[in-house]
Design a protein around this motif. Structure first.
Motif, PDB file in Angstrom:
ATOM      1  N   UNK A  43      13.894 -18.194  28.420  1.00 35.76           N
ATOM      2  CA  UNK A  43      15.201 -17.868  27.854  1.00 35.76           C
ATOM      3  C   UNK A  43      15.375 -16.363  27.615  1.00 35.76           C
ATOM      4  N   UNK A  44      14.283 -15.682  27.302  1.00 33.25           N
ATOM      5  CA  UNK A  44      14.336 -14.252  26.946  1.00 33.25           C
ATOM      6  C   UNK A  44      14.464 -13.388  28.205  1.00 33.25           C
ATOM      7  N   UNK A  45      15.693 -13.342  28.742  1.00 40.74           N
ATOM      8  CA  UNK A  45      15.921 -12.675  30.032  1.00 40.74           C
ATOM      9  C   UNK A  45      15.660 -11.175  29.985  1.00 40.74           C
ATOM     10  N   UNK A  46      15.947 -10.529  28.846  1.00 41.13           N
ATOM     11  CA  UNK A  46      15.735  -9.080  28.792  1.00 41.13           C
ATOM     12  C   UNK A  46      14.354  -8.723  28.223  1.00 41.13           C
ATOM     13  N   UNK A  47      13.552  -9.760  27.956  1.00 44.69           N
ATOM     14  CA  UNK A  47      12.152  -9.560  27.534  1.00 44.69           C
ATOM     15  C   UNK A  47      12.016  -8.650  26.312  1.00 44.69           C
ATOM     16  N   UNK A  48      12.951  -8.778  25.350  1.00 39.73           N
ATOM     17  CA  UNK A  48      12.854  -7.937  24.152  1.00 39.73           C
ATOM     18  C   UNK A  48      12.215  -8.667  22.977  1.00 39.73           C
ATOM     19  N   UNK A  49      11.733  -9.893  23.220  1.00 42.34           N
ATOM     20  CA  UNK A  49      11.051 -10.632  22.162  1.00 42.34           C
ATOM     21  C   UNK A  49      11.977 -11.365  21.217  1.00 42.34           C
ATOM     22  N   UNK A  53      22.670 -14.484  21.444  1.00 45.45           N
ATOM     23  CA  UNK A  53      23.533 -15.676  21.477  1.00 45.45           C
ATOM     24  C   UNK A  53      23.685 -16.185  22.904  1.00 45.45           C
ATOM     25  N   UNK A  54      23.839 -15.274  23.849  1.00 42.14           N
ATOM     26  CA  UNK A  54      23.983 -15.671  25.249  1.00 42.14           C
ATOM     27  C   UNK A  54      22.713 -16.322  25.768  1.00 42.14           C
ATOM     28  N   UNK A  55      21.568 -15.774  25.394  1.00 41.46           N
ATOM     29  CA  UNK A  55      20.291 -16.320  25.868  1.00 41.46           C
ATOM     30  C   UNK A  55      20.001 -17.681  25.241  1.00 41.46           C
ATOM     31  N   UNK A  56      20.584 -17.941  24.063  1.00 43.25           N
ATOM     32  CA  UNK A  56      20.369 -19.220  23.387  1.00 43.25           C
ATOM     33  C   UNK A  56      21.194 -20.352  23.994  1.00 43.25           C
ATOM     34  N   UNK A  57      22.276 -19.997  24.719  1.00 40.39           N
ATOM     35  CA  UNK A  57      23.203 -21.020  25.195  1.00 40.39           C
ATOM     36  C   UNK A  57      22.529 -22.118  26.030  1.00 40.39           C
ATOM     37  N   UNK A  58      21.614 -21.796  26.970  1.00 39.96           N
ATOM     38  CA  UNK A  58      20.959 -22.880  27.724  1.00 39.96           C
ATOM     39  C   UNK A  58      20.186 -23.844  26.828  1.00 39.96           C
ATOM     40  N   UNK A  59      19.549 -23.308  25.766  1.00 38.17           N
ATOM     41  CA  UNK A  59      18.811 -24.161  24.839  1.00 38.17           C
ATOM     42  C   UNK A  59      19.762 -25.065  24.073  1.00 38.17           C
TER      43      UNK A  59
END
Length: 368
Positions: A43-49, A53-59
């Motif tokens: 989920x962490x597409x930008x690898x910032x740890x 909100x956008x990265x959480x949407x698939x979950x």
């Protein structure tokens, strides 16, 4: 609620989904931590740890699918629940989520899913024609099919129409998958009718029906032997027992209400809109032995009727204690309705693909 699934077939292969696999995952800290690490990394597409909100949407979408909700954007009521799921991760704020927070919330949801499956297990049946053949050869076949024929009313209906409708009356306990499923119709029923040479112009009489239906049913059983159909079967009776159990345990009730209220949006004075009552009831549904909103339309009607009595859609904001009182009184109203008129629901759905495919929540990550 029923204590467990009833046996619905005699010879079909049976697998019961009771949530034990999910609990085994969550309770093994090492395995679950590894599971979360891989999910978080995906989920962490930008690898910032952290997850935006956008990265959480698939979950959020996966959790919704696992709960049986329709896709986001298709139902206002369901969208409220999706928003509530997102709020569980973010606490209602526009902020990023750490891996620790992600693990905690994911664990809570999975434990809730496991509790639901433990309460209402799903029985997975492999229907291979054996039960259907047993029914065809039994003394009960002719009287039961004669009774079904007498109940059918098809103006100007052909013999094919009568046979199709009769198959709709047979359920998994007779070894028939759901005939209204398009795959079953096109791959099992239609080819069987064609191979038996049932014509549209054949006269319809009970005697002709019994002879021709038996031929087609035997062919259907053979096709099921060659192409077994997997069916997810569940039986639930909602009689208010779960609500009564919760309401009678004051400590558990207060604990459940407090947990629910923590995730409710509040105004600057700590008050909550009555519009959130349905969300609160949906969140504590598993604790009260109730299905998620939207899962059983008869139960949705009971909920809606109770909500009308307390004007939950008037948009007013109330203090936490008043909100708790409204939720508790609605539960009491629902309990009385269900005790007077229990709702029994039996569902049979053809499984065309692995059960987890609609949700990737429990699927191994590509990187694992």
């Amino acid at each position: 609620m029923e204590e467990g699934p009833k046996p619905v077939t005699k010879s079909a292969e049976v697998e019961v989904m009771d949530g034990s696999d999910i609990m085994e995952l969550v309770e093994n800290d090492k395995v679950f931590s590894n599971f979360v690490d891989h999910k978080f990394r995906d989920l962490d597409r930008d690898c910032d740890g952290h997850l935006s909100l956008k990265e959480l949407q698939p979950a959020v979408a996966d959790i919704g699918a696992a709960l049986g909700l329709p896709a986001q954007g298709t139902s206002a009521d369901s969208d409220h629940i999706y928003a509530e799921v997102l709020s569980e991760f973010t606490h209602g704020k526009d902020r990023k989520v750490s891996k620790t927070e992600f693990k905690r919330v994911l664990s809570d949801f999975l434990i809730g899913m496991a509790a639901g499956l433990k309460r209402d297990p799903i029985v997975i049946l492999r229907i291979d024609g054996e039960d259907l053949l047993e029914f065809i050869d039994s003394p009960a076949f002719e009287p039961e099919m004669s009774s079904i024929f007498s109940e059918l009313e098809i103006p100007n209906g052909s013999l094919t129409d009568y046979i199709n409708k009769a198959f709709e009356k047979l359920t998994v306990d007779k070894g028939m998958p759901p005939v209204l499923d398009s795959w079953v119709t096109s791959n099992i029923i239609a080819p069987a009718l064609e191979s038996c040479g049932v014509g549209q112009d054949q006269p319809v009489s009970q005697e002709t029906f019994l002879v021709e239906f038996k031929k087609v049913a035997e062919t259907v059983a053979q096709r099921l032997k060659d192409q077994p159909v997997i069916v997810a079967h569940s039986e639930n009776t909602f009689d208010g027992t779960g609500i009564r159990r919760l309401l009678s345990n004051k400590f558990e009730l207060e604990k459940t209400l407090d947990t629910t209220l923590k995730s409710m949006p509040k105004d600057p004075h700590g008050r909550i809109s009555k519009n959130c009552v349905r969300l609160a009831l949906d969140q504590l549904a598993s604790s009260a032995g109730l299905p998620p909103f939207g899962a059983v339309f008869q139960m949705d009607e009971v909920l809606s009727e109770s909500c009308k009595m307390f004007d939950v859609d008037d948009g007013k904001v109330v203090k936490e204690d008043e909100f708790k009182k409204i939720v508790t009184e609605i539960l009491g109203s629902m309990m009385l309705q269900l005790e007077g008129n229990p709702i029994s629901v039996s569902t049979n759905s053809v499984v065309h693909e692995p059960l987890t495919s609609s949700s990737t929540l429990l699927q191994p990550s590509s990187s694992m």
